[in-house]
Design a protein around this motif. Structure first.
Motif, PDB file in Angstrom:
ATOM      1  N   SER A   1       0.836  -1.198   0.000  1.00 18.63           N
ATOM      2  CA  SER A   1       0.000   0.000   0.000  1.00 18.63           C
ATOM      3  C   SER A   1       0.872   1.251   0.000  1.00 18.63           C
ATOM      4  O   SER A   1       2.075   1.198   0.302  1.00 18.63           O
ATOM      5  CB  SER A   1      -0.903   0.012   1.239  1.00 18.63           C
ATOM      6  OG  SER A   1      -0.138   0.262   2.413  1.00 18.63           O
ATOM      7  N   TRP A   2       0.248   2.391  -0.265  1.00 17.91           N
ATOM      8  CA  TRP A   2       0.985   3.652  -0.272  1.00 17.91           C
ATOM      9  C   TRP A   2       1.392   4.059   1.141  1.00 17.91           C
ATOM     10  O   TRP A   2       2.415   4.729   1.327  1.00 17.91           O
ATOM     11  CB  TRP A   2       0.148   4.745  -0.935  1.00 17.91           C
ATOM     12  CG  TRP A   2       0.044   4.525  -2.403  1.00 17.91           C
ATOM     13  CD1 TRP A   2      -0.874   3.752  -3.066  1.00 17.91           C
ATOM     14  CD2 TRP A   2       0.925   5.030  -3.417  1.00 17.91           C
ATOM     15  NE1 TRP A   2      -0.619   3.759  -4.419  1.00 17.91           N
ATOM     16  CE2 TRP A   2       0.468   4.537  -4.663  1.00 17.91           C
ATOM     17  CE3 TRP A   2       2.039   5.862  -3.384  1.00 17.91           C
ATOM     18  CZ2 TRP A   2       1.106   4.842  -5.862  1.00 17.91           C
ATOM     19  CZ3 TRP A   2       2.682   6.182  -4.588  1.00 17.91           C
ATOM     20  CH2 TRP A   2       2.208   5.668  -5.799  1.00 17.91           C
TER      21      TRP A   2
ATOM     22  N   ALA B   1       4.471   2.041   1.754  1.00 16.12           N
ATOM     23  CA  ALA B   1       5.590   2.610   1.004  1.00 16.12           C
ATOM     24  C   ALA B   1       6.195   3.801   1.740  1.00 16.12           C
ATOM     25  O   ALA B   1       7.421   3.990   1.756  1.00 16.12           O
ATOM     26  CB  ALA B   1       5.130   3.033  -0.386  1.00 16.12           C
TER      27      ALA B   1
ATOM     28  N   LEU C   1       3.719  -0.841  -6.383  1.00 18.21           N
ATOM     29  CA  LEU C   1       2.606  -0.007  -5.941  1.00 18.21           C
ATOM     30  C   LEU C   1       1.568   0.069  -7.054  1.00 18.21           C
ATOM     31  O   LEU C   1       1.919   0.108  -8.236  1.00 18.21           O
ATOM     32  CB  LEU C   1       3.079   1.416  -5.614  1.00 18.21           C
ATOM     33  CG  LEU C   1       3.912   1.597  -4.336  1.00 18.21           C
ATOM     34  CD1 LEU C   1       4.479   3.007  -4.295  1.00 18.21           C
ATOM     35  CD2 LEU C   1       3.067   1.321  -3.104  1.00 18.21           C
TER      36      LEU C   1
ATOM     37  N   ARG D   1      -2.650   5.296  -8.379  1.00 15.54           N
ATOM     38  CA  ARG D   1      -3.992   5.829  -8.143  1.00 15.54           C
ATOM     39  C   ARG D   1      -4.143   7.179  -8.826  1.00 15.54           C
ATOM     40  O   ARG D   1      -3.258   8.022  -8.766  1.00 15.54           O
ATOM     41  CB  ARG D   1      -4.241   5.982  -6.635  1.00 15.54           C
ATOM     42  CG  ARG D   1      -4.155   4.667  -5.869  1.00 15.54           C
ATOM     43  CD  ARG D   1      -4.436   4.867  -4.389  1.00 15.54           C
ATOM     44  NE  ARG D   1      -3.542   5.868  -3.802  1.00 15.54           N
ATOM     45  CZ  ARG D   1      -3.477   6.120  -2.497  1.00 15.54           C
ATOM     46  NH1 ARG D   1      -4.251   5.464  -1.668  1.00 15.54           N
ATOM     47  NH2 ARG D   1      -2.639   7.016  -2.033  1.00 15.54           N
TER      48      ARG D   1
ATOM     49  N   VAL E   1       8.889   7.778  -5.923  1.00 17.44           N
ATOM     50  CA  VAL E   1       7.881   7.708  -4.867  1.00 17.44           C
ATOM     51  C   VAL E   1       8.438   8.493  -3.691  1.00 17.44           C
ATOM     52  O   VAL E   1       9.561   8.247  -3.247  1.00 17.44           O
ATOM     53  CB  VAL E   1       7.590   6.248  -4.473  1.00 17.44           C
ATOM     54  CG1 VAL E   1       6.682   6.187  -3.252  1.00 17.44           C
ATOM     55  CG2 VAL E   1       6.960   5.511  -5.645  1.00 17.44           C
TER      56      VAL E   1
ATOM     57  N   ARG F   1       7.684  10.581   0.148  1.00 21.92           N
ATOM     58  CA  ARG F   1       6.847  10.832   1.327  1.00 21.92           C
ATOM     59  C   ARG F   1       7.135  12.244   1.838  1.00 21.92           C
ATOM     60  O   ARG F   1       8.268  12.571   2.187  1.00 21.92           O
ATOM     61  CB  ARG F   1       7.107   9.821   2.433  1.00 21.92           C
ATOM     62  CG  ARG F   1       6.220  10.039   3.674  1.00 21.92           C
ATOM     63  CD  ARG F   1       6.506   9.027   4.751  1.00 21.92           C
ATOM     64  NE  ARG F   1       7.891   9.057   5.177  1.00 21.92           N
ATOM     65  CZ  ARG F   1       8.406   9.937   6.030  1.00 21.92           C
ATOM     66  NH1 ARG F   1       7.642  10.893   6.537  1.00 21.92           N
ATOM     67  NH2 ARG F   1       9.685   9.882   6.357  1.00 21.92           N
TER      68      ARG F   1
ATOM     69  N   GLU G   1       1.049   8.827   3.813  1.00 17.41           N
ATOM     70  CA  GLU G   1       1.135   8.098   2.557  1.00 17.41           C
ATOM     71  C   GLU G   1       2.198   8.699   1.649  1.00 17.41           C
ATOM     72  O   GLU G   1       2.469   9.900   1.693  1.00 17.41           O
ATOM     73  CB  GLU G   1      -0.209   8.105   1.829  1.00 17.41           C
ATOM     74  CG  GLU G   1      -1.303   7.337   2.536  1.00 17.41           C
ATOM     75  CD  GLU G   1      -2.520   7.184   1.653  1.00 17.41           C
ATOM     76  OE1 GLU G   1      -2.529   7.705   0.513  1.00 17.41           O
ATOM     77  OE2 GLU G   1      -3.477   6.526   2.098  1.00 17.41           O
TER      78      GLU G   1
ATOM     79  N   THR H   1       3.656   9.604  -2.216  1.00 16.41           N
ATOM     80  CA  THR H   1       3.074  10.125  -3.449  1.00 16.41           C
ATOM     81  C   THR H   1       4.012   9.812  -4.603  1.00 16.41           C
ATOM     82  O   THR H   1       5.181   9.463  -4.397  1.00 16.41           O
ATOM     83  CB  THR H   1       2.827  11.647  -3.338  1.00 16.41           C
ATOM     84  OG1 THR H   1       2.082  12.100  -4.479  1.00 16.41           O
ATOM     85  CG2 THR H   1       4.144  12.412  -3.270  1.00 16.41           C
ATOM     86  N   PHE H   2       3.528   9.947  -5.827  1.00 20.16           N
ATOM     87  CA  PHE H   2       4.254   9.531  -7.026  1.00 20.16           C
ATOM     88  C   PHE H   2       4.393  10.727  -7.954  1.00 20.16           C
ATOM     89  O   PHE H   2       3.394  11.307  -8.386  1.00 20.16           O
ATOM     90  CB  PHE H   2       3.458   8.400  -7.677  1.00 20.16           C
ATOM     91  CG  PHE H   2       4.047   7.854  -8.957  1.00 20.16           C
ATOM     92  CD1 PHE H   2       5.411   7.904  -9.221  1.00 20.16           C
ATOM     93  CD2 PHE H   2       3.230   7.247  -9.899  1.00 20.16           C
ATOM     94  CE1 PHE H   2       5.937   7.384 -10.387  1.00 20.16           C
ATOM     95  CE2 PHE H   2       3.742   6.724 -11.068  1.00 20.16           C
ATOM     96  CZ  PHE H   2       5.089   6.799 -11.321  1.00 20.16           C
TER      97      PHE H   2
END
Length: 258
Positions: A130-131, A134, A166, A169, A203, A205, A211, A213-214
């Protein structure tokens, strides 16, 4: 009176749904096997059922035994009793010289053309996480148990042992003009030990968020920015300083989903 579905097609549909629960009908199965919907319907209601090429495609892509599809004998899944470990080789993209490129496959062509090429060799299996996981990966990776992952997927390139997948989303990283962008639902392979350089897909944080992010990393001198690839995304570029930690660099993706 409706014509009954051929037994080989019944077996193919039942097993395919176990591998990918989202497969509900001919259109879904066609996308999964890189076939036309008409070809799937022909297998179902015309001739001798699923063709030899179709059975072999199902075995290679979904891990369903071609022999079992043909006559119902032997194991349902080829080479393993655990169908969840099979990966879609023909839909994997790999990282080459920092650029994500498609693996050898003939998207949009019917496999009955027999003009297919083998997918990339699988280098190992890595967890789909999950994010939130991660964002905390550096602290939990050493105690990560097999059952903590949604699934374990093969990697088409060599990555570090701490790598993970991952599920992307939203549409912030999708640009229709950019081949290395990601659609919602595609799976990104992340290597936490790969160097992050200007232009890397990373990726990250942010310190005030749990969470990850990308985004794409942009480096200009001493300044660093995160950029969404979607050209229509609001607040597409923003600067980061000491308030962000890189959790890994994208090395490849599944374009067929899981």
């Amino acid at each position: 009176m409706n014509k009954a579905m051929h037994e080989t097609a019944k077996r193919l549909f039942s097993a395919a749904k176990k591998v990918r629960p989202e497969i509900e009908g001919p259109a879904d199965l066609a996308r999964a096997l890189n076939q036309s919907e008409q070809t799937i319907n022909n297998w179902s209601y015309r001739g001798n059922g699923v063709s030899k090429v179709g059975r072999l495609a199902a075995q290679k892509i979904l891990g369903i035994s071609a022999t079992w599809i043909e006559d119902g004998t032997g194991d349902v899944f080829a080479g393993s009793t655990d169908h969840k470990t099979h990966t879609h080789h023909a839909s994997i993209t790999a990282s080459k010289d920092g650029v994500i490129v498609k693996s050898p496959t003939r998207q949009g062509r019917n496999l009955d053309d027999s003009n297919t090429e083998p997918g990339p060799d699988i280098k190992g299996k890595y967890p789909l996480i999950s994010w939130v996981q991660a964002g905390a990966w550096e602290t939990i990776v050493d105690n990560f148990a097999p059952g903590d992952a949604e699934a374990w997927l093969g990697a088409p390139v060599s990555v570090s042992k701490s790598s993970y997948y991952l599920r992307v989303r939203g549409e912030s990283m999708y640009d229709p003009a950019e081949p290395k962008s990601f659609r919602h639902g595609e799976l990104a392979l992340i290597d936490p030990h790969a160097p992050a350089v200007n232009g890397s897909l990373v990726v990250v944080r942010l310190d005030d968020e749990a969470e990850a992010t990308f985004k794409q990393l942009i480096i200009e001198g001493d300044r660093k920015y995160l950029k969404a690839l979607n050209p229509n995304w609001p607040n597409r570029i923003f600067e980061v300083n000491g308030n962000a930690s890189i959790c890994g660099v994208v090395k490849g993706k599944f374009v067929g989903g899981y």
